[in-house]
Each structure stands twice: as C-alpha cells, then as structure tokens.
Design a protein around this motif. Structure first.
Motif, PDB file in Angstrom:
ATOM      1  N   LEU A   1      70.484  63.239  59.822  1.00  0.00           N
ATOM      2  CA  LEU A   1      69.022  63.159  59.928  1.00  0.00           C
ATOM      3  C   LEU A   1      68.548  62.298  61.091  1.00  0.00           C
ATOM      4  O   LEU A   1      67.545  62.626  61.738  1.00  0.00           O
ATOM      5  CB  LEU A   1      68.427  62.686  58.607  1.00  0.00           C
ATOM      6  CG  LEU A   1      68.647  63.650  57.430  1.00  0.00           C
ATOM      7  CD1 LEU A   1      67.960  63.131  56.166  1.00  0.00           C
ATOM      8  CD2 LEU A   1      68.154  65.056  57.760  1.00  0.00           C
TER       9      LEU A   1
ATOM     10  N   SER B   1      66.617  63.920  64.504  1.00  0.00           N
ATOM     11  CA  SER B   1      65.356  63.310  64.947  1.00  0.00           C
ATOM     12  C   SER B   1      65.457  62.869  66.402  1.00  0.00           C
ATOM     13  O   SER B   1      64.495  63.028  67.178  1.00  0.00           O
ATOM     14  CB  SER B   1      65.005  62.112  64.047  1.00  0.00           C
ATOM     15  OG  SER B   1      64.826  62.538  62.716  1.00  0.00           O
TER      16      SER B   1
ATOM     17  N   GLN C   1      66.575  67.435  55.033  1.00  0.00           N
ATOM     18  CA  GLN C   1      65.523  66.431  55.222  1.00  0.00           C
ATOM     19  C   GLN C   1      64.474  66.515  54.121  1.00  0.00           C
ATOM     20  O   GLN C   1      64.052  65.506  53.567  1.00  0.00           O
ATOM     21  CB  GLN C   1      64.852  66.637  56.588  1.00  0.00           C
ATOM     22  CG  GLN C   1      63.495  65.993  56.673  1.00  0.00           C
ATOM     23  CD  GLN C   1      63.371  64.952  57.736  1.00  0.00           C
ATOM     24  OE1 GLN C   1      64.306  64.625  58.449  1.00  0.00           O
ATOM     25  NE2 GLN C   1      62.193  64.401  57.854  1.00  0.00           N
TER      26      GLN C   1
ATOM     27  N   LEU D   1      65.851  63.014  52.153  1.00  0.00           N
ATOM     28  CA  LEU D   1      65.448  61.882  53.002  1.00  0.00           C
ATOM     29  C   LEU D   1      65.504  60.566  52.225  1.00  0.00           C
ATOM     30  O   LEU D   1      65.923  59.534  52.742  1.00  0.00           O
ATOM     31  CB  LEU D   1      64.036  62.110  53.559  1.00  0.00           C
ATOM     32  CG  LEU D   1      63.523  61.039  54.515  1.00  0.00           C
ATOM     33  CD1 LEU D   1      64.322  61.033  55.816  1.00  0.00           C
ATOM     34  CD2 LEU D   1      62.042  61.261  54.815  1.00  0.00           C
TER      35      LEU D   1
ATOM     36  N   ARG E   1      66.433  55.496  57.251  1.00  0.00           N
ATOM     37  CA  ARG E   1      65.158  56.135  56.907  1.00  0.00           C
ATOM     38  C   ARG E   1      64.043  55.623  57.827  1.00  0.00           C
ATOM     39  O   ARG E   1      63.223  56.398  58.313  1.00  0.00           O
ATOM     40  CB  ARG E   1      64.813  55.904  55.436  1.00  0.00           C
ATOM     41  CG  ARG E   1      63.617  56.717  54.979  1.00  0.00           C
ATOM     42  CD  ARG E   1      63.481  56.794  53.461  1.00  0.00           C
ATOM     43  NE  ARG E   1      63.569  55.503  52.811  1.00  0.00           N
ATOM     44  CZ  ARG E   1      64.625  55.055  52.126  1.00  0.00           C
ATOM     45  NH1 ARG E   1      65.710  55.811  51.985  1.00  0.00           N
ATOM     46  NH2 ARG E   1      64.620  53.864  51.566  1.00  0.00           N
TER      47      ARG E   1
ATOM     48  N   VAL F   1      64.491  57.264  61.237  1.00  0.00           N
ATOM     49  CA  VAL F   1      64.040  58.659  61.220  1.00  0.00           C
ATOM     50  C   VAL F   1      62.518  58.707  61.270  1.00  0.00           C
ATOM     51  O   VAL F   1      61.939  59.475  62.054  1.00  0.00           O
ATOM     52  CB  VAL F   1      64.566  59.394  59.964  1.00  0.00           C
ATOM     53  CG1 VAL F   1      63.842  60.723  59.760  1.00  0.00           C
ATOM     54  CG2 VAL F   1      66.068  59.627  60.066  1.00  0.00           C
ATOM     55  N   ARG F   2      61.852  57.885  60.465  1.00  0.00           N
ATOM     56  CA  ARG F   2      60.386  57.878  60.444  1.00  0.00           C
ATOM     57  C   ARG F   2      59.818  57.496  61.815  1.00  0.00           C
ATOM     58  O   ARG F   2      58.838  58.094  62.287  1.00  0.00           O
ATOM     59  CB  ARG F   2      59.873  56.902  59.380  1.00  0.00           C
ATOM     60  CG  ARG F   2      60.154  57.338  57.948  1.00  0.00           C
ATOM     61  CD  ARG F   2      59.398  58.587  57.605  1.00  0.00           C
ATOM     62  NE  ARG F   2      59.409  58.860  56.182  1.00  0.00           N
ATOM     63  CZ  ARG F   2      59.255  60.064  55.652  1.00  0.00           C
ATOM     64  NH1 ARG F   2      59.067  61.104  56.432  1.00  0.00           N
ATOM     65  NH2 ARG F   2      59.257  60.245  54.351  1.00  0.00           N
TER      66      ARG F   2
ATOM     67  N   GLN G   1      60.319  60.358  64.264  1.00  0.00           N
ATOM     68  CA  GLN G   1      59.394  61.447  63.945  1.00  0.00           C
ATOM     69  C   GLN G   1      57.974  61.129  64.398  1.00  0.00           C
ATOM     70  O   GLN G   1      57.267  62.004  64.901  1.00  0.00           O
ATOM     71  CB  GLN G   1      59.429  61.755  62.443  1.00  0.00           C
ATOM     72  CG  GLN G   1      60.724  62.422  62.015  1.00  0.00           C
ATOM     73  CD  GLN G   1      60.808  62.646  60.515  1.00  0.00           C
ATOM     74  OE1 GLN G   1      60.070  62.034  59.733  1.00  0.00           O
ATOM     75  NE2 GLN G   1      61.705  63.508  60.109  1.00  0.00           N
TER      76      GLN G   1
END
Length: 198
Positions: free
Chosen positions: A66, A70, A112, A116, A124, A127-128, A131
């Motif tokens: 993940l 990203s 995802q 997630l 996490r 990834v946030r 994104q």
C-alpha cells in the motif's frame, strides 16, 4: 566498473516483487487476515518461513503493497503534469493515468479498500500523506481550469472521480480482463472528464 546490482541482488528483488504481487492477489481474494505466510510462500514457490527473508512479517508486506502503490501514484502523477503546461491536457492525462492504474492494479485497490486499517500506524500515516499529495496534484489542475469555483466544490469532484474510477475493480470482478479493459477504458475516461468539467 560494474552496473550496481549483482545477479543475487536482482534475484532477491525479483522474488520480493513476486511476493508483493502474489500477496496483493491473495489479500484481494481472501482479505489480509485470511492469508497465512504459508499461503504466500506457496504462491511464489518457497516455504512460508522463507518469506521472512524479504519481509519482517505479514503486516510489513501489506505496508510494502500500500505504501508502494501510493508512492507510484504520486510519482506517476507528477510525471504526467511535467509533460505539458496546458491544464485541460494535464487533466485528461491524469484521468488516463489513473484509469490505467485502476485497470492494471485492481487487486491493490481491493486490498486498500478492505485492509488499510490493518497497516501499522506509521505506514497508514504515510499512505494517507501520499494520497493527500496526489489529490493536491489534481486540485492544482482543477483550480487552473475552474478559477471561479470554490475549493470545496473541486475537492468533491476530485474525490468523486477517484470513487468512479476505483470502483471498477469491484464491478468488473470475474470479467475477461483484456476485452473488458478495452470496453471500459473510454467509458471511464469520458465519465471522469465530464464529472470534473461540467
């Protein structure tokens, strides 16, 4: 002068890529908690414990999937925008790029959507953050195309566009991939452009 990677390094990188690919497929099919290290090892032709040579644990493997996707999306989006200064051309290229991603990485989208929350906190958060940066690329283009519209309006449109495109892996499950991709791609692209520009 050698060119960096040894044969052994290349073999290790290939094995890691194979594990990531198979893990995404298995997690998409069964969910993160429904897949064991033995399942992952068997999918790439090694014992379950051999997976530990490449990833500390199953959660680290989920992070590699993940966080990795990203990072690729953000880098790819930046590349797309660097090719032209015209905002309409940039938007069309971003849409085409994201449709390519959705059609080629359908398993990752399913992982995802479902898993997630199973990431380690630091992965996490990463990834946030990645994104958010990817969304900001789209927002910068939309703001140039529609300078008179509120930021909140454009943000809703961007997220709705992602929802439209990223829903494809769920709606096309089990369809014959190549033929479906050819049929679906123009529909997705035209609908996404319409949602972003009307």
């Amino acid at each position: 002068m050698t060119s960096g990677l040894t044969e052994r390094d290349r073999a290790k990188a290939d094995r890691q890529a194979a594990i990531i690919h198979e893990a995404a497929r298995l997690f998409a099919e069964r969910g993160f908690s429904g897949v064991s290290l033995e399942d992952l090892g068997a999918a790439v032709g090694v014992s379950g414990p051999a997976v530990y040579r490449h990833f500390a644990n199953k959660q680290a493997l989920l992070g590699a999937i993940l966080v990795g996707v990203s990072e690729r999306l953000l880098a790819g989006g930046r590349e797309v925008l660097a090719r032209t200064d015209d905002p309409r051309a940039q938007l069309e290229a971003l849409v085409a790029f994201h449709v390519d991603f959705a059609l080629s990485d359908a398993d990752v989208i399913r992982v995802q959507d479902r898993d997630l929350a199973s990431l380690r906190d630091d992965d996490r958060s990463r990834v946030r953050r990645l994104q958010r940066e990817y969304v900001e690329l789209w927002m910068a283009v939309l703001e140039r195309l529609h300078p008179d519209r509120a930021e909140s309006d454009l943000r809703v449109r961007a997220h709705a566009c992602f929802g439209l495109i990223n829903s494809t892996p769920h709606s096309m499950r089990g369809a014959r991939q190549t033929a479906s991709d050819r049929a679906v791609r123009p529909v997705l692209e035209s609908m996404a452009i319409a949602a972003l520009t009307i």
